[in-house]
Design an enzyme around this catalytic site. Structure first.
Site: not given
Ligand SMILES: Cc1cc2nc3c(=O)[nH]c(=O)nc-3n(C[C@H](O)[C@H](O)[C@H](O)COP(=O)(O)OP(=O)(O)OC[C@H]3O[C@@H](n4cnc5c(N)ncnc54)[C@H](O)[C@@H]3O)c2cc1C
Length: 317
Positions: A18, A94, A125, A144, A183, A199, A210, A246, A305
């Site tokens: 990434e 993303h 996000g 998401a 999370h 999902k 993560q 870190q 990097k």
């Molecule tokens: C591989 C990876 C790449 C990433 N890349 C980026 C990036 O490019 N830019 C960025 O800003 N962030 C990035 N992130 C961080 C990510 O956006 C954050 O961790 C964010 O807080 C959660 O995103 P998610 O898509 O997992 O959220 P979701 O899947 O929406 O979940 C968020 C929280 O809500 C809960 N939840 C999920 N769906 C529901 C629902 N329908 N109803 C109620 N609760 C629910 C989950 O249990 C979780 O606690 C990345 C994370 C990972 C692991």
């Protein structure tokens, strides 16, 4: 090509990484310089993160502070196109809910489709840095899962304007995030897995995790996913530690644990150079064990990097 097809077609563990878009004004040359040394390991895909706006305060002549919204790392879509143009590799943008209305998301997806991008990693996000909680755009998505719904609909030719006739369907392969250490907002892993299953049921075809530093957490996570009925590939995300600080920064940003042995070894390091060597050695060990376990792909958070990831790839691929 779709990530799921890359996985199906390969007998061996794949290598991917990434990158982050450069800070605004930096240009793309340094980014290419960080990608180039990793291309000899033939990554089938490279992920490009998306960064939402931040608020900064600027002092005006009258002494008052002005709140300004700025995106420090724009360019995700352009970088994906540039990478695909320069190297024979799939770029995976993303896409995040935060800061986007549904229509802006649709327009971004149309651009990606026109560019021949086959995969998207769909994420909620994080909250804006200066705000505690995630707040969706008034016309945007909360989770998401809402983004998945939109992309799945577009894949069936259903756009926001439901009066549109004979719309061309897209064909995106959908990836999502998973959290072996849960999370940070989820009350417990079981609840988090319930939403991860949601999902997958809605159309996610693969998961990228993560970062984690203890493989046991990944193995248990994969097992619990299976028990919860989640049967899509789970790609482990790995981050080599590259500096002493870190070991406290990563847990505070990413809500993950650093195992005792690793934390102690890094604390004993005289400088960042030593810490980087320890971090690389740890990541190589982790990677070898994950390959033995049969993971579909090793995905590295390079933070743009190449040094550490190259050392690891040399030992593995
Ligand atoms: C591989 C990876 C790449 C990433 N890349 C980026 C990036 O490019 N830019 C960025 O800003 N962030 C990035 N992130 C961080 C990510 O956006 C954050 O961790 C964010 O807080 C959660 O995103 P998610 O898509 O997992 O959220 P979701 O899947 O929406 O979940 C968020 C929280 O809500 C809960 N939840 C999920 N769906 C529901 C629902 N329908 N109803 C109620 N609760 C629910 C989950 O249990 C979780 O606690 C990345 C994370 C990972 C692991």
């Amino acid at each position: 090509m779709k990530i799921t097809d890359h996985i199906k077609q390969s007998k061996n563990t794949l290598f991917s990484f990434e990158i982050l878009p450069p800070l605004k004004g930096e240009g793309i040359t340094t980014l290419f310089e960080s990608i180039e040394p990793l291309m000899e390991f033939k990554p089938p895909f490279i992920d490009v993160t998306y960064h939402r706006e931040e608020f900064v305060y600027k002092k005006r002549e009258n002494g008052l502070l002005e709140k300004i919204s700025t995106r420090k790392r724009p360019g995700t879509v352009g970088i994906c196109a540039a990478i695909m143009n320069r190297y024979e590799v799939d770029a995976v943008p993303h896409i995040i809910c935060g800061g986007f209305s549904r229509e802006e998301t649709e327009n971004a997806l149309i651009d990606l489709d026109f560019l021949g991008i086959d995969n998207v990693l769909l994420l909620r996000g994080d909250a804006i840095k200066s705000e505690g909680n995630f707040v969706p755009d008034p016309n945007g998505h909360n989770y998401a899962t809402d983004l998945i719904e939109q992309v799945v609909k577009m894949n069936k030719g259903m756009y926001i304007d439901d009066e549109m006739q004979h719309a061309t369907p897209s064909d995106f392969c959908i990836g999502v995030a998973g959290y072996p250490e849960k999370h940070f907002e989820a009350p417990n892993l079981k609840t988090d897995l319930k939403y991860l299953k949601h999902k997958a049921d809605m159309g996610a075809e693969y998961i990228v995790t993560q970062m984690f530093f203890d493989n046991k957490k990944y193995f248990e996570f994969v097992q619990k996913c299976k028990e919860a009925g989640i049967n899509i590939p789970i790609i482990p995300g790995l981050k080599p530690i590259t500096s002493r600080k870190q070991i406290s920064i990563l847990p505070s940003i990413f809500h993950i644990d650093i195992p005792d042995d690793l934390a102690e070894a890094i604390e004993d390091c005289k400088d960042d150079k030593q810490a980087r060597e320890v971090g690389i050695k740890w990541a190589i060990q982790q990677s070898k064990e994950l390959v033995e376990f049969g993971v579909p792909c090793l995905h590295y958070y390079s933070m743009s990097k190449s040094h550490a990831v190259k050392k690891i790839a040399e030992a593995l691929f």
